[in-house]
Each structure stands twice: as structure tokens, then as C-alpha cells.
Design a protein around this motif. Structure first.
Motif, PDB file in Angstrom:
ATOM      1  N   ALA A  62      50.393  61.787  26.295  1.00 51.42           N
ATOM      2  CA  ALA A  62      50.732  60.890  27.400  1.00 51.42           C
ATOM      3  C   ALA A  62      52.010  60.118  27.106  1.00 51.42           C
ATOM      4  O   ALA A  62      52.864  59.928  27.991  1.00 51.42           O
ATOM      5  CB  ALA A  62      49.580  59.924  27.663  1.00 51.42           C
ATOM      6  N   THR A  63      52.181  59.672  25.859  1.00 55.59           N
ATOM      7  CA  THR A  63      53.386  58.931  25.483  1.00 55.59           C
ATOM      8  C   THR A  63      54.609  59.825  25.548  1.00 55.59           C
ATOM      9  O   THR A  63      55.665  59.413  26.051  1.00 55.59           O
ATOM     10  CB  THR A  63      53.227  58.351  24.066  1.00 55.59           C
ATOM     11  N   MET A  64      54.499  61.040  25.039  1.00 53.16           N
ATOM     12  CA  MET A  64      55.619  61.982  25.087  1.00 53.16           C
ATOM     13  C   MET A  64      56.043  62.252  26.530  1.00 53.16           C
ATOM     14  O   MET A  64      57.235  62.264  26.852  1.00 53.16           O
ATOM     15  CB  MET A  64      55.234  63.282  24.379  1.00 53.16           C
ATOM     16  N   ARG A  65      55.067  62.454  27.390  1.00 55.15           N
ATOM     17  CA  ARG A  65      55.385  62.713  28.796  1.00 55.15           C
ATOM     18  C   ARG A  65      56.097  61.523  29.428  1.00 55.15           C
ATOM     19  O   ARG A  65      57.121  61.687  30.116  1.00 55.15           O
ATOM     20  CB  ARG A  65      54.103  63.018  29.568  1.00 55.15           C
ATOM     21  N   ARG A  66      55.580  60.317  29.182  1.00 49.28           N
ATOM     22  CA  ARG A  66      56.166  59.121  29.789  1.00 49.28           C
ATOM     23  C   ARG A  66      57.600  58.899  29.303  1.00 49.28           C
ATOM     24  O   ARG A  66      58.496  58.602  30.107  1.00 49.28           O
ATOM     25  CB  ARG A  66      55.300  57.898  29.452  1.00 49.28           C
ATOM     26  N   VAL A  67      57.836  59.037  28.009  1.00 46.43           N
ATOM     27  CA  VAL A  67      59.181  58.810  27.476  1.00 46.43           C
ATOM     28  C   VAL A  67      60.148  59.857  28.005  1.00 46.43           C
ATOM     29  O   VAL A  67      61.293  59.540  28.340  1.00 46.43           O
ATOM     30  CB  VAL A  67      59.161  58.800  25.936  1.00 46.43           C
ATOM     31  N   CYS A  68      59.707  61.097  28.097  1.00 44.68           N
ATOM     32  CA  CYS A  68      60.583  62.142  28.643  1.00 44.68           C
ATOM     33  C   CYS A  68      60.951  61.855  30.091  1.00 44.68           C
ATOM     34  O   CYS A  68      62.107  62.045  30.498  1.00 44.68           O
ATOM     35  CB  CYS A  68      59.909  63.509  28.530  1.00 44.68           C
ATOM     36  N   GLU A  69      59.992  61.395  30.869  1.00 43.72           N
ATOM     37  CA  GLU A  69      60.278  61.069  32.265  1.00 43.72           C
ATOM     38  C   GLU A  69      61.261  59.913  32.368  1.00 43.72           C
ATOM     39  O   GLU A  69      62.220  59.962  33.171  1.00 43.72           O
ATOM     40  CB  GLU A  69      58.972  60.723  32.988  1.00 43.72           C
ATOM     41  N   LEU A  70      61.061  58.871  31.567  1.00 41.40           N
ATOM     42  CA  LEU A  70      61.983  57.731  31.584  1.00 41.40           C
ATOM     43  C   LEU A  70      63.381  58.137  31.119  1.00 41.40           C
ATOM     44  O   LEU A  70      64.387  57.719  31.702  1.00 41.40           O
ATOM     45  CB  LEU A  70      61.444  56.616  30.686  1.00 41.40           C
ATOM     46  N   ALA A  71      63.446  58.941  30.065  1.00 37.46           N
ATOM     47  CA  ALA A  71      64.746  59.376  29.553  1.00 37.46           C
ATOM     48  C   ALA A  71      65.483  60.222  30.581  1.00 37.46           C
ATOM     49  O   ALA A  71      66.691  60.048  30.794  1.00 37.46           O
ATOM     50  CB  ALA A  71      64.557  60.160  28.260  1.00 37.46           C
ATOM     51  N   ALA A  72      64.773  61.128  31.237  1.00 39.93           N
ATOM     52  CA  ALA A  72      65.403  61.987  32.235  1.00 39.93           C
ATOM     53  C   ALA A  72      65.913  61.160  33.410  1.00 39.93           C
ATOM     54  O   ALA A  72      67.013  61.416  33.935  1.00 39.93           O
ATOM     55  CB  ALA A  72      64.407  63.043  32.712  1.00 39.93           C
ATOM     56  N   GLU A  73      65.160  60.159  33.824  1.00 40.70           N
ATOM     57  CA  GLU A  73      65.580  59.292  34.929  1.00 40.70           C
ATOM     58  C   GLU A  73      66.875  58.564  34.607  1.00 40.70           C
ATOM     59  O   GLU A  73      67.724  58.353  35.477  1.00 40.70           O
ATOM     60  CB  GLU A  73      64.491  58.263  35.238  1.00 40.70           C
ATOM     61  N   ARG A  74      67.056  58.188  33.339  1.00 40.19           N
ATOM     62  CA  ARG A  74      68.215  57.401  32.929  1.00 40.19           C
ATOM     63  C   ARG A  74      69.353  58.250  32.370  1.00 40.19           C
ATOM     64  O   ARG A  74      70.386  57.716  31.953  1.00 40.19           O
ATOM     65  CB  ARG A  74      67.779  56.362  31.883  1.00 40.19           C
ATOM     66  N   GLY A  75      69.172  59.543  32.350  1.00 40.30           N
ATOM     67  CA  GLY A  75      70.218  60.413  31.833  1.00 40.30           C
ATOM     68  C   GLY A  75      70.383  60.345  30.335  1.00 40.30           C
ATOM     69  O   GLY A  75      71.453  60.638  29.800  1.00 40.30           O
ATOM     70  N   VAL A  76      69.308  59.971  29.623  1.00 39.96           N
ATOM     71  CA  VAL A  76      69.335  59.882  28.162  1.00 39.96           C
ATOM     72  C   VAL A  76      68.900  61.215  27.574  1.00 39.96           C
ATOM     73  O   VAL A  76      67.900  61.796  28.004  1.00 39.96           O
ATOM     74  CB  VAL A  76      68.411  58.749  27.660  1.00 39.96           C
ATOM     75  N   ARG A  77      69.633  61.697  26.602  1.00 43.61           N
ATOM     76  CA  ARG A  77      69.323  62.973  25.969  1.00 43.61           C
ATOM     77  C   ARG A  77      68.022  62.876  25.166  1.00 43.61           C
ATOM     78  O   ARG A  77      67.771  61.879  24.500  1.00 43.61           O
ATOM     79  CB  ARG A  77      70.477  63.377  25.051  1.00 43.61           C
ATOM     80  N   ILE A  78      67.201  63.916  25.245  1.00 47.43           N
ATOM     81  CA  ILE A  78      65.896  63.944  24.589  1.00 47.43           C
ATOM     82  C   ILE A  78      65.975  64.781  23.317  1.00 47.43           C
ATOM     83  O   ILE A  78      66.404  65.936  23.334  1.00 47.43           O
ATOM     84  CB  ILE A  78      64.827  64.537  25.527  1.00 47.43           C
ATOM     85  N   GLY A  79      65.557  64.169  22.204  1.00 46.58           N
ATOM     86  CA  GLY A  79      65.525  64.881  20.933  1.00 46.58           C
ATOM     87  C   GLY A  79      64.118  64.889  20.359  1.00 46.58           C
ATOM     88  O   GLY A  79      63.347  63.944  20.561  1.00 46.58           O
ATOM     89  N   ALA A  80      63.776  65.949  19.646  1.00 45.74           N
ATOM     90  CA  ALA A  80      62.462  66.048  19.002  1.00 45.74           C
ATOM     91  C   ALA A  80      62.537  65.427  17.617  1.00 45.74           C
ATOM     92  O   ALA A  80      63.290  65.903  16.758  1.00 45.74           O
ATOM     93  CB  ALA A  80      62.033  67.506  18.908  1.00 45.74           C
ATOM     94  N   GLN A  81      61.770  64.361  17.399  1.00 42.46           N
ATOM     95  CA  GLN A  81      61.726  63.758  16.066  1.00 42.46           C
ATOM     96  C   GLN A  81      60.511  64.330  15.330  1.00 42.46           C
ATOM     97  O   GLN A  81      59.373  63.907  15.533  1.00 42.46           O
ATOM     98  CB  GLN A  81      61.655  62.240  16.120  1.00 42.46           C
ATOM     99  N   VAL A  82      60.780  65.301  14.485  1.00 43.77           N
ATOM    100  CA  VAL A  82      59.718  66.037  13.797  1.00 43.77           C
ATOM    101  C   VAL A  82      59.391  65.367  12.465  1.00 43.77           C
ATOM    102  O   VAL A  82      60.242  64.735  11.847  1.00 43.77           O
ATOM    103  CB  VAL A  82      60.116  67.504  13.580  1.00 43.77           C
TER     104      VAL A  82
END
Length: 270
Positions: A62-82
Motif C-alpha cells: 500500500a505504501t509503495m503504491r501511494r508513493v508511486c502515485e504521488l511521485a507520478a503526479e508531481r513528475g518526480v522520478r521513481i527509483g527502487a531502493q533495494v
């Protein structure tokens, strides 16, 4: 086991020339269930790249989904922190994971985040190790190669964000993956360009004014003062702002404002 070689410090230039642009990245989505740590929404209004926890050291679906949605809305690049599989230790405990297992787990984490990034209309744009894994792959050739193998399993073109001169960057370059050198305004450096371990005194720079000044110096001139007082070349393309630092949002805003007023354009790396 013999001690792995130290990272090769970035080459210092005899001239100091301003960097025209810099990426700001932050570790986000570092909560789990009802527990929250980072102010994701506010930080996503400041940074240009988001290192999203993929469930191994923090984060959940749920957290991953929410952060991805917020980042996409703001035009912020999404990176996988492994990370190593270490929820209890927040991924900061030293672990010995077989190379084949680590490669599979890195690919697994990237793939999980990619589902939510694509659902939000974006994609996973880079990979960055977290915590103990980040520090391990600076010097450990085998673990670095395993991380790169995992990245290749997920996407053979993903950039790898990490410390300049690290074994991780060497392995990624050999495999044909783009590498992005990063630096830390709030962490102390050794003379060889590696970070002072968190367990040692002075590892974290807590004075906000010092963090701002160090960040600007690294972005404009590619240098930072090491813990011993020597000058170290870093040449970052991205600056990390830790999201779990007290007052992280205000500090991130101060860093970005000073960068921009100093003539440095803040934007995601190409």
C-alpha cells in the motif's frame, strides 16, 4: 576472508567549475503498516528523484503504491531502493547473503515496485541500494556483482545510483548499465571517498547550516571536507537528502533554495 579493496576516490580536478544542474534524491516510503517514518508528500514537493523502499527494509504494498502515485503526479522520478531482507533492522545490519539469492531478491524488489510505478503512469527509472547493502557494495566485489545481476534480470538499461569509485559502479559499468554518482550532505566522508560508518562518532552531520553549505560545495565545486579535514573530490550528479532525518522537509527546502540561488539548476539526472 581478505579485506576487500577500498573504493577508488573520484579524480580531483585542478579547477573548480560550477555544476549546471543537480538531482535531489530522498529515501521515501519508509513505513510499514500503521508505522510511518518519512513525510513523503512534503518531500515529493522538493526532490526530483524518490528512492522508494521496496518492502525488504521498509515499505509495504500500500505504501509503495501511494508513493508511486504521488511521485507520478508531481513528475518526480521513481527509483527502487533495494535492500537486504531486514525489516527489524531497517536494512542497516550487516548480513551475508549468497550471491544468487541476493541477485534474485534485488530483481524481486524492482519488479514489485515496477507494478505500482506503471499503474501510476510512470516506471522505475533507476536503482539504489540501501543501508548495509549500499555500504557493502562499495568494497565487496561479489555482492556488487550480485546487485548488478539482479538489476539486469529486471531491466537491462536501468541506471544505478551509488558512491563514485565503488565496486558497484565498476560492476555496473562493465555490464553496460548507466551509473549515477551521488553524494551526501548530511554524512561524513573518509579521505578515500567512502562514508564514515553510522556506528562511529561524527558519521552524521546534524547541523542544518553545515548540511546546506556542504551540499552547495559538492554541487558547485565537486568537493567535500572529509572527517579528517582533507578535501575529497566527489563530483555528484545527485545529492541524497535523508527522509528520516528530524526536520527533513525544512532541511530539504533550505538545500534546494540555496542550490538555486547559487546558480545550480535542480532537476532529475538525464
Amino acid at each position: 576472508m581478505p579485506t576487500p579493496p577500498a573504493p577508488k576516490p573520484a579524480e580531483a580536478s585542478r579547477e573548480t567549475s560550477a555544476t549546471s544542474s543537480i538531482d535531489l534524491n530522498a529515501d521515501l516510503g519508509e513505513g510499514f503498516g500503521r508505522w510511518t517514518l518519512t513525510d513523503d508528500e512534503q518531500l515529493l514537493s522538493v526532490v526530483t528523484s524518490a528512492n522508494v523502499a521496496c518492502g525488504f527494509h521498509a515499505g509495504d504494498a500500500a505504501t509503495m503504491r501511494r508513493v508511486c502515485e504521488l511521485a507520478a503526479e508531481r513528475g518526480v522520478r521513481i527509483g527502487a531502493q533495494v535492500s537486504y531482507r531486514d525489516l527489524a533492522g531497517f536494512g542497516r545490519r550487516a548480513m551475508d547473503v549468497p550471491a544468487a539469492e541476493l541477485a534474485a531478491e534485488v530483481a524481486y524488489q524492482i519488479g514489485a515496485l515496477e507494478v505500482f510505478a506503471r499503474a501510476a503512469g510512470a516506471r522505475v527509472a533507476y536503482v539504489k541500494p540501501h543501508g548495509a547493502l549500499y555500504n557493502r557494495v562499495v568494497r565487496d566485489e561479489e555482492q556488487a556483482a550480485a546487485v548488478v545481476e539482479g538489476v539486469l534480470l529486471a531491466d537491462r538499461a536501468l541506471p544505478v545510483l551509488g558512491l563514485p569509485g565503488s565496486q558497484l559502479h565498476e560492476a555496473a559499468t562493465e555490464a553496460g548499465l548507466p551509473v549515477v554518482p551521488e553524494a551526501f550532505g548530511d554524512r561524513s566522508y573518509r579521505a578515500d571517498g567512502s562514508l564514515v560508518p553510522r556506528g562511529q562518532a561524527g558519521a552524521v552531520v546534524s547541523d542544518p547550516a553545515a548540511v546546506v553549505e556542504r551540499s552547495v560545495a559538492m554541487a558547485r565545486f565537486g568537493v567535500v571536507t572529509a572527517h579528517c579535514g582533507s578535501s575529497v573530490a566527489v563530483r555528484p550528479r545527485s545529492l541524497c537528502l535523508h527522509g528520516d532525518t528530524p526536520g527533513a522537509v525544512d532541511l530539504a527546502k533550505r538545500v534546494r533554495e540555496r542550490l538555486e540561488t547559487s546558480g545550480v539548476r535542480v532537476e532529475a539526472f538525464a
